[in-house]
Design an enzyme around this catalytic site. Structure first.
Site, PDB file in Angstrom:
ATOM      1  N   THR A  67       7.054 -16.086   6.649  1.00 53.63           N
ATOM      2  CA  THR A  67       7.336 -15.486   7.959  1.00 53.63           C
ATOM      3  C   THR A  67       8.703 -14.803   8.055  1.00 53.63           C
ATOM      4  O   THR A  67       8.798 -13.751   8.697  1.00 53.63           O
ATOM      5  CB  THR A  67       7.118 -16.484   9.118  1.00 53.63           C
ATOM      6  N   GLN A  87      -7.988   3.399  -1.406  1.00 51.85           N
ATOM      7  CA  GLN A  87      -7.563   2.058  -1.836  1.00 51.85           C
ATOM      8  C   GLN A  87      -6.429   1.543  -0.944  1.00 51.85           C
ATOM      9  O   GLN A  87      -6.370   0.377  -0.572  1.00 51.85           O
ATOM     10  CB  GLN A  87      -7.051   2.099  -3.283  1.00 51.85           C
ATOM     11  N   ILE A  89      -5.564   2.163   2.130  1.00 55.34           N
ATOM     12  CA  ILE A  89      -5.904   1.843   3.511  1.00 55.34           C
ATOM     13  C   ILE A  89      -6.614   0.500   3.617  1.00 55.34           C
ATOM     14  O   ILE A  89      -6.768  -0.036   4.715  1.00 55.34           O
ATOM     15  CB  ILE A  89      -6.778   3.002   4.077  1.00 55.34           C
ATOM     16  N   ARG A 102      -9.680  16.629  11.356  1.00 56.08           N
ATOM     17  CA  ARG A 102     -10.527  16.982  12.505  1.00 56.08           C
ATOM     18  C   ARG A 102      -9.781  17.965  13.369  1.00 56.08           C
ATOM     19  O   ARG A 102     -10.372  18.850  13.965  1.00 56.08           O
ATOM     20  CB  ARG A 102     -10.759  15.729  13.370  1.00 56.08           C
ATOM     21  N   ARG A 197      -0.587  -3.818  -6.331  1.00 53.78           N
ATOM     22  CA  ARG A 197      -0.665  -2.432  -6.776  1.00 53.78           C
ATOM     23  C   ARG A 197       0.354  -2.046  -7.849  1.00 53.78           C
ATOM     24  O   ARG A 197       0.274  -0.959  -8.406  1.00 53.78           O
ATOM     25  CB  ARG A 197      -0.547  -1.495  -5.572  1.00 53.78           C
TER      26      ARG A 197
END
Lengths: 295, 295, 295, 295
Positions: A67, A87, A89, A102, A197
């Site tokens: 924490t 990956q 996200i 969009r 990662r």
């Protein structure tokens, strides 16, 4: 340098990744001291006397008291191929604002693989790579890809020119197309991202992003926490109950480094008589790495 | 029918969406009664006497007491174009296992837009569509797309045949390529997904997925909660502080339905003298819908 | 004043709440501009021309485009009675480091209710208060409480002196005992906390904390976002599908403000013939507030 | 037994914890097969041939592929002292509906410590216990506590009788007062709860709850996953970068089990010359446990 000087030296600096991607620090809240500050509200003032900041940070990391690491926050602007972003996200505990195709015309840039970067499929690890194609093949692949990106972009632009809705025109963009996003995450969750990662089994492209974030940005901003992360998380190994029992049987026998025969006798009963046993292979590698088993 | 009979009648049934997508229920925990059960631990036994299940569920939904709706959980298997999946995955409070194109050969299917489905860009709403292209243009676009998908797939497959790593070969897949995923979410967060994605401003493709989930699956499984969701969430409107003040000024004047002139006098000072004012337009639409302002 | 000057003027300043509680700003990341910055990565550069920051922030809030508000982050140090903290901690999307009574001696301070603050149980709302006890009763209650806190503290301290483990000695602390915590949350989730806890149905004690945070800290740091929050969230009302239909029936009849008789004819069929109907009462209140129905 | 038979044999069964607490299974979604099902959508059909369910589940757990474990969900009803609940509720990735003392009269039951359960403060670990008080002291403490609980309850009930608002009357309840809650969590997050709360450094009370949940409920419902959890998570140990280097230096020297002198020579430079060094102590304990260092 104070944290705000370091921040100013890093802010908006684009660290390049891949052919046209980047990561860039936008803002930061906190420093190593913020971790300590938060921890001390739990542990009380007593800790001030007996341990200095570095010792406390290392203790917290070693014992997964996570924490206090949530009390620091970082915000990045990143440019990433959509393929790789898919990956990225998947890490849900973060805030994201992504460039919208969009709303706006898609970024006119794709991740182009260089001739010496085309990788062969790994035979044993279904989700890995194993070595590179030769130069000549690589050049052909890169050329082919360049043409494909052009075709793909032309299709996209012809749709836009025709007046097609952007939300629909984008449907055939290549996954190599770059996207951009603000990405905000706390330090604990960022370390979780990095441990997954920066690791050797992760896909090369995202490893490059993660390593850049870790080495170029987190290290200077949080030197103590980053060092602790390397020592106790990224470079740690885990011994399972079964691994521990193998080691105990080997150390009891007193012949260390053990030989392969000793190992095969010492392993878990359930691993014996199996032709393939991934867990046995993993144990073997750990023991060799520790010098408990001969290489 | 009991919940488990309804579940059995729905489980694994593929509700088709788009040309080759689907949503399918895999499992469910709870029913309308579970919402009530959880609420009653908070509100105590007293509620049992005074209100029946439907009344309590409607009360909870109306007052956004959301935690009891978290006590039901649904799991789906869905097949969605990656383009659309990019929007879907932005809902973070859900569990996901997606088909891996790192590990396996990409699904050989793409979202093909039919000739009568190609949409024009909306001029006023930058992220919307507005009507369709004529049949002839549509046929040309569909033909063009079909060829592009073929080119794209051939590139992918030639890479795979060459022995390229799957994690790299996939980088130029079209965003139209279908992916599949298990998607698990609690009922409260599912309603949040539905209110955003069944809504008229959402992109047509995801609206079709969301509506299928809502109407075909949630409605039979949670009839009371779904009805309350429609009445109090999806079909509700919000009156801002400024909207309320406009209405009060108009009702005080006593001429309802008001005329445009009355409206322009009654609006917020900050909206006056602006050529364009989106908030004023939104207020106008709400008042017309309520019959407070003439159409 | 720049954001960092405002920050410096607020940081560590203890805003008192209750008899011995406080809220205090420790750090902040971002300002109104950060919200705009994040939104513009989605909406593209086009928005820069057509709308200024305030208009964009208000648009985002009005349409519940929440992700840009996640891009700002605030960290507080708060001192709160455990009773009240039990409600506070139910907001899960936040980071917390709390004072540990396992590790340290419990804070020697309790929330003491003053003679004029003792509240009567609300008869109609089971979870609310309704007015205060008279002065004399109040004085007796306060006196009684003071003695009880003393007894409770003596028990705690006698256990500690005896050498009892702190983790066990604390088990009989009164819920009035103060605790302290660092609490870090993004602006979107803070607004969600505020809308639930500044509201009239929330418990008085947490309303005081929430209002202090909102008015004393968020307002100066994020003036545009806070104003939008008040206008479009805290002070908004929601009209359900059924409310809207009642209004349409009344406005069609053309007699606004309507009389109670008109209202009773216009309401939903399902509300008729019920002696008690909370939804009908709520609709009635909204319509009176809007001047659609006579008071 | 099928999963639904096991569920029926467990559902609503109250497993007692402490003097008057319990945990009880309310519902479950999924079994070991659901974990495998979700994993296979990622890994493709290929995995079906080469590995059976148990091997796959163990692989996923060993490599911290956590998402398939999120695909199972459990719901409990628990009765816990508020003191203990304060720790429990810190696990944020769960859904909770708690008994409301704002709405209802507080549960008339407290956690009473038995004469042989009173623990002494640990001298070296500030947040731990170390042994028990003698019987006579224990009896006195229990007697004292019983009286205090009575006083506390009388105060509460006198307030309620007076007509005080329940939300205020509760403010002086003892932290020992029991509360009840529905608690719903996915299997991955439940394992995270268990690894932190079944562990020897956790507080005895919550260890009892966690162990009951793990052994009595999770084990029969998810036998393969639970076994993997024990082997690879709860009973695993982590070797830091520095631990590994110590082991390598010792195995290179060839004298295993090493003596204390060898250990002191082999340790990290930064640990030398320190009177107290927690990390050195931890390394020492791990090496003794593995038989690499003499006890």
């Amino acid at each position: 340098m104070t944290q705000s000087e370091i921040l100013e030296s890093l802010r908006w600096k684009k660290f390049p990744v891949l052919n046209d991607g980047f990561v860039s620090l936008v803002d930061v809240m906190g420093d190593d001291g913020s971790i300590v500050q938060a921890a001390r509200v739990s542990y009380g003032e007593g800790t001030k006397k007996s341990s200095d900041d570095r010792t406390l940070i290392r203790y917290l990391m070693r014992h997964q008291h996570t924490t206090p690491f949530e009390m620091a926050e970082l915000k990045f602007l990143v440019r990433v191929p959509m393929d790789c972003w898919r990956q990225w996200i998947r890490h849900r505990t973060a805030s994201v604002n992504e460039y919208s195709t969009r709303y706006s015309i898609a970024i006119n840039s794709t991740y182009q693989t260089q001739p010496d970067e085309w990788r062969r499929q790994n035979k044993s690890n279904r989700q890995g790579s194993d070595g590179f194609f030769d130069r000549e093949t690589g050049e052909r692949l890169t050329e082919e890809e360049k043409k494909f990106h052009q075709t793909s972009r032309e299709l996209y632009e012809s749709r836009i020119e025709l007046g097609m809705a952007r939300e629909q025109a984008r449907k055939d963009l290549s996954l190599s197309t770059y996207t951009e996003a603000y990405w905000k995450i706390d330090l604990h969750n960022l370390f979780h991202f990095l441990v997954l990662r920066m690791e050797s089994n992760a896909q090369s492209e995202i490893v490059q992003y993660a390593t850049t974030i870790g080495e170029k940005i987190v290290r200077p901003l949080f030197p103590m926490a980053y060092e602790a992360f390397l020592d106790y998380s990224l470079k740690s190994i885990r011994l399972t109950r079964l691994d521990q029992e193998v080691i105990v049987r080997l150390t009891e026998s007193g012949k260390i480094p053990a030989k392969m025969d000793d190992f095969l006798k010492a392993i878990d009963e359930s691993w014996k008589n199996l032709e393939r046993c991934r867990e046995r292979d993993e144990c073997l590698q750990k023991l060799q790495r520790l010098g408990i088993l001969e290489k």
